[in-house]
Design a protein around this motif. Structure first.
Motif, mmCIF file in Angstrom:
data_model
loop_
_atom_site.group_PDB
_atom_site.id
_atom_site.type_symbol
_atom_site.label_atom_id
_atom_site.label_comp_id
_atom_site.label_asym_id
_atom_site.label_seq_id
_atom_site.Cartn_x
_atom_site.Cartn_y
_atom_site.Cartn_z
ATOM 1 N N TYR A 217 0.843 -1.183 0.000
ATOM 2 C CA TYR A 217 0.000 0.000 0.000
ATOM 3 C C TYR A 217 0.883 1.239 0.000
ATOM 4 O O TYR A 217 1.944 1.261 0.630
ATOM 5 C CB TYR A 217 -0.918 0.019 1.219
ATOM 6 N N TRP A 218 0.402 2.252 -0.677
ATOM 7 C CA TRP A 218 1.195 3.464 -0.862
ATOM 8 C C TRP A 218 0.382 4.681 -0.481
ATOM 9 O O TRP A 218 -0.839 4.728 -0.693
ATOM 10 C CB TRP A 218 1.642 3.581 -2.328
ATOM 11 N N LEU A 219 1.055 5.657 0.074
ATOM 12 C CA LEU A 219 0.438 6.943 0.370
ATOM 13 C C LEU A 219 1.235 8.016 -0.354
ATOM 14 O O LEU A 219 2.466 8.068 -0.243
ATOM 15 C CB LEU A 219 0.446 7.215 1.873
ATOM 16 N N ALA A 220 0.540 8.850 -1.111
ATOM 17 C CA ALA A 220 1.180 9.959 -1.827
ATOM 18 C C ALA A 220 0.525 11.259 -1.419
ATOM 19 O O ALA A 220 -0.687 11.326 -1.200
ATOM 20 C CB ALA A 220 1.053 9.760 -3.335
ATOM 21 N N THR A 221 1.350 12.297 -1.308
ATOM 22 C CA THR A 221 0.852 13.650 -1.086
ATOM 23 C C THR A 221 1.147 14.478 -2.328
ATOM 24 O O THR A 221 2.236 14.416 -2.885
ATOM 25 C CB THR A 221 1.503 14.294 0.145
ATOM 26 N N ILE A 222 0.150 15.248 -2.766
ATOM 27 C CA ILE A 222 0.256 16.064 -3.977
ATOM 28 C C ILE A 222 0.167 17.530 -3.567
ATOM 29 O O ILE A 222 -0.798 17.932 -2.891
ATOM 30 C CB ILE A 222 -0.873 15.737 -4.984
ATOM 31 N N SER A 223 1.156 18.318 -3.941
ATOM 32 C CA SER A 223 1.186 19.735 -3.603
ATOM 33 C C SER A 223 1.159 20.554 -4.886
ATOM 34 O O SER A 223 1.967 20.338 -5.795
ATOM 35 C CB SER A 223 2.441 20.075 -2.798
ATOM 36 N N VAL A 224 0.229 21.515 -4.982
ATOM 37 C CA VAL A 224 0.154 22.393 -6.146
ATOM 38 C C VAL A 224 1.292 23.394 -6.062
ATOM 39 O O VAL A 224 1.405 24.143 -5.080
ATOM 40 C CB VAL A 224 -1.204 23.122 -6.205
ATOM 41 N N ASP A 225 2.148 23.423 -7.071
ATOM 42 C CA ASP A 225 3.306 24.312 -7.069
ATOM 43 C C ASP A 225 2.870 25.777 -7.106
ATOM 44 O O ASP A 225 1.958 26.149 -7.864
ATOM 45 C CB ASP A 225 4.206 24.015 -8.273
ATOM 46 N N HIS A 226 3.518 26.594 -6.267
ATOM 47 C CA HIS A 226 3.275 28.045 -6.227
ATOM 48 C C HIS A 226 1.808 28.371 -5.965
ATOM 49 O O HIS A 226 1.294 29.388 -6.461
ATOM 50 C CB HIS A 226 3.716 28.699 -7.545
ATOM 51 N N PHE A 227 1.151 27.561 -5.172
ATOM 52 C CA PHE A 227 -0.277 27.746 -4.955
ATOM 53 C C PHE A 227 -0.594 29.116 -4.349
ATOM 54 O O PHE A 227 -1.525 29.804 -4.782
ATOM 55 C CB PHE A 227 -0.816 26.640 -4.031
ATOM 56 N N GLN A 228 0.167 29.524 -3.333
ATOM 57 C CA GLN A 228 -0.131 30.795 -2.674
ATOM 58 C C GLN A 228 0.072 31.972 -3.614
ATOM 59 O O GLN A 228 -0.706 32.930 -3.604
ATOM 60 C CB GLN A 228 0.733 30.957 -1.419
ATOM 61 N N LEU A 229 1.116 31.911 -4.443
ATOM 62 C CA LEU A 229 1.343 32.987 -5.425
ATOM 63 C C LEU A 229 0.179 33.066 -6.406
ATOM 64 O O LEU A 229 -0.289 34.168 -6.753
ATOM 65 C CB LEU A 229 2.654 32.756 -6.170
ATOM 66 N N LEU A 230 -0.279 31.923 -6.870
ATOM 67 C CA LEU A 230 -1.415 31.899 -7.797
ATOM 68 C C LEU A 230 -2.681 32.415 -7.119
ATOM 69 O O LEU A 230 -3.481 33.146 -7.729
ATOM 70 C CB LEU A 230 -1.640 30.468 -8.305
ATOM 71 N N ASN A 231 -2.839 32.069 -5.855
ATOM 72 C CA ASN A 231 -4.014 32.525 -5.113
ATOM 73 C C ASN A 231 -3.981 34.045 -4.942
ATOM 74 O O ASN A 231 -5.007 34.733 -5.111
ATOM 75 C CB ASN A 231 -4.063 31.837 -3.755
ATOM 76 N N HIS A 257 -11.967 2.807 -6.075
ATOM 77 C CA HIS A 257 -11.759 2.353 -4.714
ATOM 78 C C HIS A 257 -10.470 2.885 -4.105
ATOM 79 O O HIS A 257 -10.195 2.624 -2.945
ATOM 80 C CB HIS A 257 -11.767 0.819 -4.662
ATOM 81 N N ASP A 258 -9.652 3.617 -4.859
ATOM 82 C CA ASP A 258 -8.502 4.286 -4.261
ATOM 83 C C ASP A 258 -9.008 5.427 -3.385
ATOM 84 O O ASP A 258 -10.011 6.064 -3.694
ATOM 85 C CB ASP A 258 -7.568 4.831 -5.349
ATOM 86 N N ARG A 259 -8.303 5.695 -2.304
ATOM 87 C CA ARG A 259 -8.751 6.709 -1.362
ATOM 88 C C ARG A 259 -8.122 8.057 -1.709
ATOM 89 O O ARG A 259 -6.907 8.223 -1.602
ATOM 90 C CB ARG A 259 -8.369 6.317 0.069
ATOM 91 N N LEU A 260 -8.952 9.015 -2.097
ATOM 92 C CA LEU A 260 -8.488 10.347 -2.468
ATOM 93 C C LEU A 260 -8.857 11.333 -1.363
ATOM 94 O O LEU A 260 -9.991 11.348 -0.892
ATOM 95 C CB LEU A 260 -9.104 10.791 -3.789
ATOM 96 N N TYR A 261 -7.899 12.167 -0.979
ATOM 97 C CA TYR A 261 -8.090 13.089 0.132
ATOM 98 C C TYR A 261 -7.720 14.513 -0.282
ATOM 99 O O TYR A 261 -6.845 14.722 -1.131
ATOM 100 C CB TYR A 261 -7.189 12.715 1.321
ATOM 101 N N ARG A 262 -8.372 15.482 0.346
ATOM 102 C CA ARG A 262 -7.881 16.850 0.328
ATOM 103 C C ARG A 262 -7.466 17.193 1.745
ATOM 104 O O ARG A 262 -8.287 17.172 2.658
ATOM 105 C CB ARG A 262 -8.939 17.835 -0.153
ATOM 106 N N LEU A 263 -6.187 17.499 1.907
ATOM 107 C CA LEU A 263 -5.663 17.799 3.229
ATOM 108 C C LEU A 263 -5.840 19.264 3.582
ATOM 109 O O LEU A 263 -5.638 19.657 4.728
ATOM 110 C CB LEU A 263 -4.177 17.415 3.309
ATOM 111 N N GLY A 264 -6.178 20.089 2.587
ATOM 112 C CA GLY A 264 -6.377 21.504 2.832
ATOM 113 C C GLY A 264 -5.508 22.358 1.924
ATOM 114 O O GLY A 264 -4.376 21.992 1.612
ATOM 115 N N GLY A 265 -6.047 23.500 1.461
ATOM 116 C CA GLY A 265 -5.257 24.414 0.652
ATOM 117 C C GLY A 265 -4.713 23.765 -0.595
ATOM 118 O O GLY A 265 -5.459 23.309 -1.455
ATOM 119 N N ASP A 266 -3.394 23.711 -0.683
ATOM 120 C CA ASP A 266 -2.725 23.186 -1.884
ATOM 121 C C ASP A 266 -2.420 21.703 -1.779
ATOM 122 O O ASP A 266 -1.763 21.151 -2.659
ATOM 123 C CB ASP A 266 -1.420 23.946 -2.101
#
Length: 364
Positions: A217-231, A257-266
């Motif tokens: 099993y694998w856990l990945a975190t995805i971060s939007v690059d330069h999110f605050q600047l774009l915001n 059936h994969d578990r997709l999450y939003r941790l907040g913000g970017d």
């Protein structure tokens, strides 16, 4: 024998949705004279809908519970292979099928949930030796109603309100239960007369679950690059719109059936099963590439940095997230728009160079 009140208490004791299916099936078998309960859910494999019999329990004590993360979707029956289930969902109503003569055994099909997304649709399938009397039908309706209410309440508490993805609270609550192997492999629990043992009662110690965590099993975190600047440049409302578009790309990339999450913000996350690291890397590269190639409103182009790690047998959510964040830190300090494996960084000797840029933000 547990009473109706006993089972209603157990159903309403749960704090996440994973044990609800099994608790429902166990309650119906204890409270009526039916022969079998099947809870089947729709899965999507490369746009092909298939049936997963997630829970199957027999009055005689046999049965199984299937972990959706571990199943080979291509071996599951296709949607049209089960026409009675399809008719039940299409009509959103109970379907009664007499399959061995008018006085013989019956199968009753009920829509499992009401007003849910496609990836949560399913059927409650009840096998009986004959026509169910009014008393049995009333009990089934009452328990099913409580189950539906609990599902709705828990869904509100474990989903991000903007994207509909699971939230950080849900990751903490379901980190271990998401990776339970089929209970058919746990003969002691399945043979037990204690409903709490079979239903995966919420009081089960997390330490017991850790020893059953499979190695792939694998856990990945995805971060939007330069999110605050774009915001700051384009405004909060536009970035919410683009966050929804990223959510859509994630839903199209991963299996239902994969578990997709939003941790907040970017920050987003995904928990999935994959046999080896290279395949996990390829899947995440496909997500990164899809986001890079997508034309977003006004900002035109967005990229993401992704860090991932294998779930370990003695892991906690915080420990696994910490490793994915370390991999993201490295990616962001080395060009962004890339996928980095925490284990890969260790093998390449970069771990000592990784500095934490910060912690994961948690948004209600």
């Amino acid at each position: 024998m547990p009473t109706l009140i006993d089972h209603l208490i157990r159903l309403t004791d749960h704090r996440d949705r994973e044990p609800l299916d099994l608790s429902l099936a166990k309650a119906l078998l204890d409270l009526t004279t039916i022969q079998r309960v099947v809870i089947a859910r729709l899965m999507v494999d490369e746009e092909q809908k298939r049936w997963l019999d997630k829970v199957t329990l027999d009055a005689g004590g046999g049965g199984k519970v299937v972990d959706p993360l571990r199943v080979n979707l291509k071996r599951l029956p296709r949607l049209d292979d089960e026409p009675d289930r399809v008719r039940c969902l299409r009509d959103n109503a109970e379907i009664e099928v007499a399959w061995a003569g008018e006085d013989g055994p019956r199968i009753y099909y009920h829509p499992l949930l009401d007003e849910v997304r496609d990836d949560e649709r399913g059927v409650l399938e009840i096998h009986a030796s004959g026509t169910l009397d009014d008393g049995a039908r009333q009990i089934i309706a009452q328990v099913h109603h409580v189950y539906r209410n609990m599902h709705v309440l828990l869904a509100y508490s474990d989903h991000d309100p903007l994207t509909g993805l699971l939230n950080r609270k849900s990751l903490d609550d379901t980190f271990y239960s998401a990776m339970l192997e089929e209970l058919s492999g746990n003969s002691s629990a399945m043979a037990s007369s204690d409903p709490a043992a079979v239903a995966g009662d919420a009081q089960v110690a997390a330490s017991e679950r850790r020893h059953r965590v499979p190695p792939n099993y694998w856990l990945a975190t995805i971060s939007v690059d330069h999110f605050q600047l774009l915001n700051d440049k384009h405004g909060h409302l536009l970035m919410e719109e683009n966050t929804l578009l990223i959510t859509r790309i994630m839903n199209n990339t991963f299996r239902t059936h994969d578990r997709l999450y939003r941790l907040g913000g970017d920050r987003f996350a995904v928990m999935f099963h994959c046999p080896e690291e290279s395949l996990a890397q390829n899947l995440l590269e496909r997500l990164r590439n899809s986001i890079e190639r997508f034309s977003f409103p006004q900002i035109s182009r967005a990229t993401v940095s992704i860090g991932f790690t294998r779930i370990q047998a003695d892991d906690t959510p915080d420990a696994a997230l910490e490793r994915t964040e370390q991999a993201i830190d490295y990616a962001q300090k080395n060009g962004r728009n890339q996928v980095c494996s925490h284990a890969g960084l260790l093998r390449r000797g970069f771990f000592g160079m990784v500095q934490r840029a910060g912690t994961v933000d948690v948004f209600d």
